[in-house]
Design a protein around this motif. Structure first.
Motif, PDB file in Angstrom:
ATOM      1  N   CYS A 100      52.698  57.629   0.570  1.00 29.42           N
ATOM      2  CA  CYS A 100      53.943  57.150   1.607  1.00 29.42           C
ATOM      3  C   CYS A 100      53.250  56.726   2.752  1.00 29.42           C
ATOM      4  O   CYS A 100      53.932  55.671   3.486  1.00 29.42           O
ATOM      5  N   LEU A 101      52.302  57.199   3.378  1.00 27.23           N
ATOM      6  CA  LEU A 101      51.771  56.870   4.721  1.00 27.23           C
ATOM      7  C   LEU A 101      51.044  55.462   4.526  1.00 27.23           C
ATOM      8  O   LEU A 101      51.285  54.720   5.397  1.00 27.23           O
ATOM      9  N   GLY A 102      50.477  55.209   3.324  1.00 27.84           N
ATOM     10  CA  GLY A 102      49.862  53.868   3.162  1.00 27.84           C
ATOM     11  C   GLY A 102      51.035  52.832   3.318  1.00 27.84           C
ATOM     12  O   GLY A 102      50.759  51.604   3.741  1.00 27.84           O
ATOM     13  N   GLU A 103      52.089  52.962   2.550  1.00 24.76           N
ATOM     14  CA  GLU A 103      53.087  52.132   2.552  1.00 24.76           C
ATOM     15  C   GLU A 103      53.709  51.641   3.875  1.00 24.76           C
ATOM     16  O   GLU A 103      53.675  50.471   4.405  1.00 24.76           O
ATOM     17  N   MET A 104      53.844  52.723   4.634  1.00 21.95           N
ATOM     18  CA  MET A 104      54.432  52.376   6.118  1.00 21.95           C
ATOM     19  C   MET A 104      53.258  51.794   7.055  1.00 21.95           C
ATOM     20  O   MET A 104      53.694  50.996   7.636  1.00 21.95           O
ATOM     21  N   THR A 105      52.091  51.992   6.845  1.00 23.73           N
ATOM     22  CA  THR A 105      51.081  51.639   7.557  1.00 23.73           C
ATOM     23  C   THR A 105      50.772  50.147   7.293  1.00 23.73           C
ATOM     24  O   THR A 105      50.439  49.194   8.115  1.00 23.73           O
ATOM     25  N   VAL A 106      50.786  49.702   5.944  1.00 26.06           N
ATOM     26  CA  VAL A 106      50.735  48.302   5.833  1.00 26.06           C
ATOM     27  C   VAL A 106      51.832  47.398   6.365  1.00 26.06           C
ATOM     28  O   VAL A 106      51.423  46.499   6.724  1.00 26.06           O
ATOM     29  N   ALA A 107      52.911  48.170   6.519  1.00 23.32           N
ATOM     30  CA  ALA A 107      54.150  47.411   6.799  1.00 23.32           C
ATOM     31  C   ALA A 107      54.148  47.317   8.490  1.00 23.32           C
ATOM     32  O   ALA A 107      54.346  46.341   9.049  1.00 23.32           O
ATOM     33  N   HIS A 108      53.426  48.496   9.000  1.00 23.15           N
ATOM     34  CA  HIS A 108      53.400  48.658  10.436  1.00 23.15           C
ATOM     35  C   HIS A 108      52.201  49.424  11.060  1.00 23.15           C
ATOM     36  O   HIS A 108      51.925  50.334  11.466  1.00 23.15           O
ATOM     37  N   PRO A 109      50.896  48.438  11.036  1.00 20.98           N
ATOM     38  CA  PRO A 109      49.845  48.841  11.510  1.00 20.98           C
ATOM     39  C   PRO A 109      49.734  49.149  12.796  1.00 20.98           C
ATOM     40  O   PRO A 109      50.051  48.158  13.486  1.00 20.98           O
ATOM     41  N   THR A 110      49.695  50.184  13.574  1.00 19.55           N
ATOM     42  CA  THR A 110      49.782  50.723  14.706  1.00 19.55           C
ATOM     43  C   THR A 110      49.075  52.098  15.028  1.00 19.55           C
ATOM     44  O   THR A 110      49.043  52.881  14.207  1.00 19.55           O
ATOM     45  N   ALA A 170      58.258  57.742  12.759  1.00 27.67           N
ATOM     46  CA  ALA A 170      59.361  58.737  13.045  1.00 27.67           C
ATOM     47  C   ALA A 170      60.272  58.523  14.168  1.00 27.67           C
ATOM     48  O   ALA A 170      61.347  58.447  14.089  1.00 27.67           O
ATOM     49  N   GLU A 171      59.539  57.877  15.368  1.00 24.50           N
ATOM     50  CA  GLU A 171      60.356  57.253  16.379  1.00 24.50           C
ATOM     51  C   GLU A 171      61.341  56.217  15.979  1.00 24.50           C
ATOM     52  O   GLU A 171      62.622  56.017  16.396  1.00 24.50           O
ATOM     53  N   TYR A 172      60.976  55.236  15.316  1.00 25.13           N
ATOM     54  CA  TYR A 172      61.623  54.134  14.658  1.00 25.13           C
ATOM     55  C   TYR A 172      62.610  54.562  13.766  1.00 25.13           C
ATOM     56  O   TYR A 172      63.747  53.990  13.760  1.00 25.13           O
ATOM     57  N   TYR A 173      62.196  55.111  12.462  1.00 24.35           N
ATOM     58  CA  TYR A 173      63.154  55.349  11.277  1.00 24.35           C
ATOM     59  C   TYR A 173      63.896  56.599  11.477  1.00 24.35           C
ATOM     60  O   TYR A 173      64.909  56.686  10.820  1.00 24.35           O
ATOM     61  N   LEU A 174      63.652  57.606  12.177  1.00 25.20           N
ATOM     62  CA  LEU A 174      64.246  58.898  12.555  1.00 25.20           C
ATOM     63  C   LEU A 174      64.874  59.091  13.918  1.00 25.20           C
ATOM     64  O   LEU A 174      66.069  59.873  13.903  1.00 25.20           O
ATOM     65  N   GLY A 175      64.453  58.385  14.876  1.00 27.33           N
ATOM     66  CA  GLY A 175      64.824  58.698  16.190  1.00 27.33           C
ATOM     67  C   GLY A 175      63.958  58.958  17.404  1.00 27.33           C
ATOM     68  O   GLY A 175      62.970  59.539  16.847  1.00 27.33           O
ATOM     69  N   PRO A 176      64.045  58.828  18.373  1.00 23.56           N
ATOM     70  CA  PRO A 176      63.045  58.921  19.577  1.00 23.56           C
ATOM     71  C   PRO A 176      62.787  60.496  19.573  1.00 23.56           C
ATOM     72  O   PRO A 176      61.664  60.763  19.897  1.00 23.56           O
ATOM     73  N   MET A 177      63.614  61.240  19.402  1.00 15.86           N
ATOM     74  CA  MET A 177      63.472  62.770  19.618  1.00 15.86           C
ATOM     75  C   MET A 177      62.504  63.077  18.419  1.00 15.86           C
ATOM     76  O   MET A 177      61.234  63.859  18.684  1.00 15.86           O
ATOM     77  N   ALA A 178      62.400  62.555  17.223  1.00 13.57           N
ATOM     78  CA  ALA A 178      61.702  62.901  15.988  1.00 13.57           C
ATOM     79  C   ALA A 178      60.257  62.405  16.439  1.00 13.57           C
ATOM     80  O   ALA A 178      59.151  63.046  16.055  1.00 13.57           O
ATOM     81  N   THR A 224      60.131  60.582   6.811  1.00 14.91           N
ATOM     82  CA  THR A 224      60.117  59.512   7.302  1.00 14.91           C
ATOM     83  C   THR A 224      60.046  58.341   6.438  1.00 14.91           C
ATOM     84  O   THR A 224      61.005  57.515   6.405  1.00 14.91           O
ATOM     85  N   HIS A 225      59.229  58.726   5.403  1.00 12.29           N
ATOM     86  CA  HIS A 225      59.102  57.776   4.337  1.00 12.29           C
ATOM     87  C   HIS A 225      60.468  57.519   3.640  1.00 12.29           C
ATOM     88  O   HIS A 225      60.781  56.388   3.063  1.00 12.29           O
ATOM     89  N   LEU A 226      61.141  58.749   3.212  1.00 11.71           N
ATOM     90  CA  LEU A 226      62.757  58.545   2.704  1.00 11.71           C
ATOM     91  C   LEU A 226      63.563  57.573   3.639  1.00 11.71           C
ATOM     92  O   LEU A 226      64.342  56.497   2.972  1.00 11.71           O
ATOM     93  N   ALA A 227      63.613  57.706   4.942  1.00  5.82           N
ATOM     94  CA  ALA A 227      64.260  56.798   5.811  1.00  5.82           C
ATOM     95  C   ALA A 227      63.657  55.372   5.839  1.00  5.82           C
ATOM     96  O   ALA A 227      64.466  54.383   5.891  1.00  5.82           O
ATOM     97  N   PHE A 228      62.419  55.227   5.916  1.00  5.36           N
ATOM     98  CA  PHE A 228      61.783  53.947   5.951  1.00  5.36           C
ATOM     99  C   PHE A 228      62.256  53.155   4.660  1.00  5.36           C
ATOM    100  O   PHE A 228      62.603  51.960   4.667  1.00  5.36           O
ATOM    101  N   ARG A 229      62.217  53.664   3.541  1.00  6.88           N
ATOM    102  CA  ARG A 229      62.271  52.853   2.116  1.00  6.88           C
ATOM    103  C   ARG A 229      63.840  52.889   2.118  1.00  6.88           C
ATOM    104  O   ARG A 229      64.201  51.433   1.698  1.00  6.88           O
ATOM    105  N   ARG A 230      64.860  53.585   2.447  1.00  5.10           N
ATOM    106  CA  ARG A 230      66.053  53.317   2.543  1.00  5.10           C
ATOM    107  C   ARG A 230      66.396  52.249   3.310  1.00  5.10           C
ATOM    108  O   ARG A 230      67.447  51.456   2.926  1.00  5.10           O
TER     109      ARG A 230
END
Length: 454
Positions: A68-78, A86-94, A382-388
Motif C-alpha cells: 500500500c505504502l509503496g504504491e502511494m510513494t511511487v505516485a507521490h515521493p515526499t 492522509a492530509e490529501y486523501y482523508l483531510g487536513p485533520m487526518a 489512506t490507501h483505500l481512499a487513494f485508490r478509489r
C-alpha cells in the motif's frame, strides 16, 4: 482540493542524496534493531516456540503495508509520506493527527533504543550507570544527523551492514550447529520442551504478534526517505521489493535456529537471546562480539528513527501545523530545529533510566508502539481512499501497485486494528492504549482549536 504537487513543493529544501542501496539499509536499520535482538525475548515469553508463527503474521502485515505504502510513494515521493497522503486523501485533520501521533511514537522509540544501548553497555561496564551511556550515545547520533543527509546515509549504511553481516554469520553458524553436528541438548527437539510448540496456546501466539509488529516497525522509513532519494520512484520500488524479503528471512531464520539451540524457556529472559545463544555455544569471545552487534543494531535503529521523526516534524512545520522554525533547513539541507526537538526521547530515556532502570525498556516500548501502529493502520485506510479517488478521476496506473485491492488493504487494516486492541488485554502493554487514546483525543482537540483560531 489542491493538487498534491503543492504539498511536494511545500516540502522542498531537503537535499536528494540517498541511493536505493542506502534506502534499503535505512529500512533494515529501523526494523532490525532492538525489536529483534531484545524484543524477541519478550515475544518468546508470550508465545513459546509458536513465536515463529507470531513473526510470520507480523511479516505478512508488513508485506501488505509495503504494498500500500509503496504504491502511494511511487505516485507521490515526499518526506511527509503517509502523513501528507492522509492530509490529501482523508483531510487536513487526518494529516495532522497521523503526523503527530507517529512523531511522538518515534521520539519515544528513539529513547527506547538508547535505553537498550545502556543495557548492552552494562554487559561490559556494570558499575557505570546506564543513563551515562544514554546521554553519550545520544549526543553522538544527534551530531551525525545534524551534519547532512549524505553523512547520515553513509553512517546508517555502515551500521546496517554490520548487522546484516552478523545475522548472516549467526544463521550460518547456527545452521551448522543444529544440522551439521549432534551436540547434546541442541536440535529441533527443543521445540517440544516446556509444553511443546504451542505451549502458550493460540492466545500466547497472538500476544507475540504485538512484539513482532513492534519489531517490523521501521520499514516505513523507506517512504519518508523518498523525499531525499536521488531517483525517488526507482529507488522506492527497488528498496521496497527487497526489504521485506530480507526482513522475513532475517527474523524467521534467526529465531528458528535460536529456539533449536537454546530451549525457549531459557531464551525468554531479560538478556538478549542472541547473546544467550553464544554463551551456550561456548564460542570464545562470541558473546562479547554479539553484544557489540546488538549495540550497533540499537544505535542504527535509533539513528534511523531520529531521521524519520525529524522529517515528520519538518513536514508538519511546512504544513503550518508546527512552529515555522522546524521547517527551516540549513545550507546542507538539514532541518536542524526539527532534529533537536525530535531528540526529546533521549532526554526522557535518561530520566526514566536514572530512576527506573529495570522497567524503562518495557515502559518505553509499550508507550512508543501506539503511534507507530496507528500510523500503519492509517496507511491502509489512506490507501483505500487513494485508490478509489484515482479510479474516480481516471488517473493512469502506477508501475508499483498493491495487489488484491481492496480486500488485502482491508485485511491489513483489520489485522492492525486487532493488534492494537489486543494490547489492552496484556498487562505488559496496557500503557499502549491508556496513553494512545487520550493522546489522539488531545491531538484532535488541538487541531480543532487551531482551525477555529485560524
Amino acid at each position: 482540493m489542491a493538487d498534491f504537487q503543492q504539498i511536494q513543493q511545500r516540502e522542498t529544501g531537503l537535499q536528494q542524496h540517498l541511493t536505493s542501496a542506502q534506502m534499503v539499509m535505512i529500512a533494515i536499520g529501523g526494523a532490525v534493531g532492538t525489536g529483534l535482538f531484545m524484543g524477541s525475548a519478550f515475544a518468546i515469553g508470550f508465545a513459546g516456540p509458536a513465536v515463529l508463527v507470531s513473526y510470520a503474521i507480523g511479516a505478512f502485515i508488513a508485506l501488505l503495508l509495503i504494498g500500500c505504502l509503496g504504491e502511494m510513494t511511487v505516485a507521490h515521493p515526499t518526506s511527509g509520506s503517509f502523513g501528507a497522503y492522509a492530509e490529501y486523501y482523508l483531510g487536513p485533520m487526518a494529516g495532522f493527527v497521523v503526523r503527530y501521533a507517529y512523531w511522538a511514537a518515534l521520539v519515544l522509540a528513539v529513547g527506547m533504543e538508547v535505553t537498550a544501548v545502556g543495557m548492552y553497555m552494562a554487559y561490559w561496564f556494570k558499575e557505570v550507570p546506564q543513563w551515562v551511556w544514554v546521554g553519550l550515545f545520544s549526543a553522538v547520533l544527534i551530531g551525525v544527523n545534524l551534519r547532512s543527509v549524505k553523512v547520515y546515509g553513509a553512517v546508517e549504511y555502515g551500521f546496517s551492514a554490520i548487522k546484516v553481516a552478523a545475522i548472516v554469520a549467526f544463521v550460518l553458524i547456527g545452521a551448522y550447529v543444529v544440522f551439521g553436528t549432534s551436540t547434546p541438548g541442541i536440535g529441533l527437539a527443543n521445540y517440544q520442551l516446556g509444553g511443546g510448540f504451542w505451549a502458550k496456546g493460540a492466545w500466547g501466539m497472538w500476544l507475540g504478534v504485538i512484539v513482532a509488529m513492534f519489531s517490523y516497525l521501521g520499514v516505513e522509513a523507506i517512504a519518508v526517505a523518498a523525499g531525499e532519494a536521488q531517483h525517488p520512484q526507482q529507488a522506492v520500488q527497488t528498496a521496497m521489493k527487497t526489504t521485506v524479503l530480507r526482513l522475513v528471512l532475517f527474523y524467521l531464520l534467526t529465531l528458528a535456529l535460536m529456539l533449536a539451540i537454546v530451549p525457549w524457556t531459557d531464551a525468554a529472559t531479560q538478556t538478549s537471546p542472541f547473546v544467550r545463544v553464544m554463551q551456550v555455544l561456548n564460542i570464545p569471545f562470541a558473546a562479547g562480539v554479539l553484544n557489540f552487534v546488538v549495540l550497533v543494531a540499537a544505535l542504527s535503529a535509533m539513528n534511523s528513527q531520529l531521521y524519520t521523526t525529524s522529517r515528520m516534524m519538518f513536514s508538519l512545520a511546512r504544513a503550518r501545523q508546527a512552529a515555522r522554525v522546524f521547517g527551516v533547513t540549513n545550507a546542507n539541507g538539514v532541518p536542524v530545529a526539527a532534529i533537536l526537538v525530535s531528540s526529546l526521547g533521549a532526554a526522557v530515556a535518561m530520566f526514566i533510566n536514572a530512576f527506573w532502570p529495570k522497567e524503562s525498556f518495557v515502559w518505553m516500548m509499550s508507550i512508543a508502539m501506539f503511534g507507530a501502529m496507528f500510523a500503519w493502520f492509517m496507511v491502509f485506510v489512506t490507501h483505500l481512499a487513494f485508490r478509489r479517488r484515482r479510479m474516480r478521476e481516471g488517473a493512469p496506473a502506477i508501475a508499483f501497485r498493491m495487489w488484491g485491492f481492496p480486500w488485502l488493504t482491508l485485511l491489513g487494516a483489520v489485522l492492525m486494528g486487532a493488534v492494537l486492541l489486543t494490547t489492552a488485554f496484556t498487562p505488559a502493554f496496557r500503557l499502549t492504549l491508556a496513553f494512545g487514546l487520550p493522546w489522539l483525543a488531545v491531538l484532535a482537540g488541538l487541531y480543532l482549536l487551531r482551525r477555529n483560531k485560524g
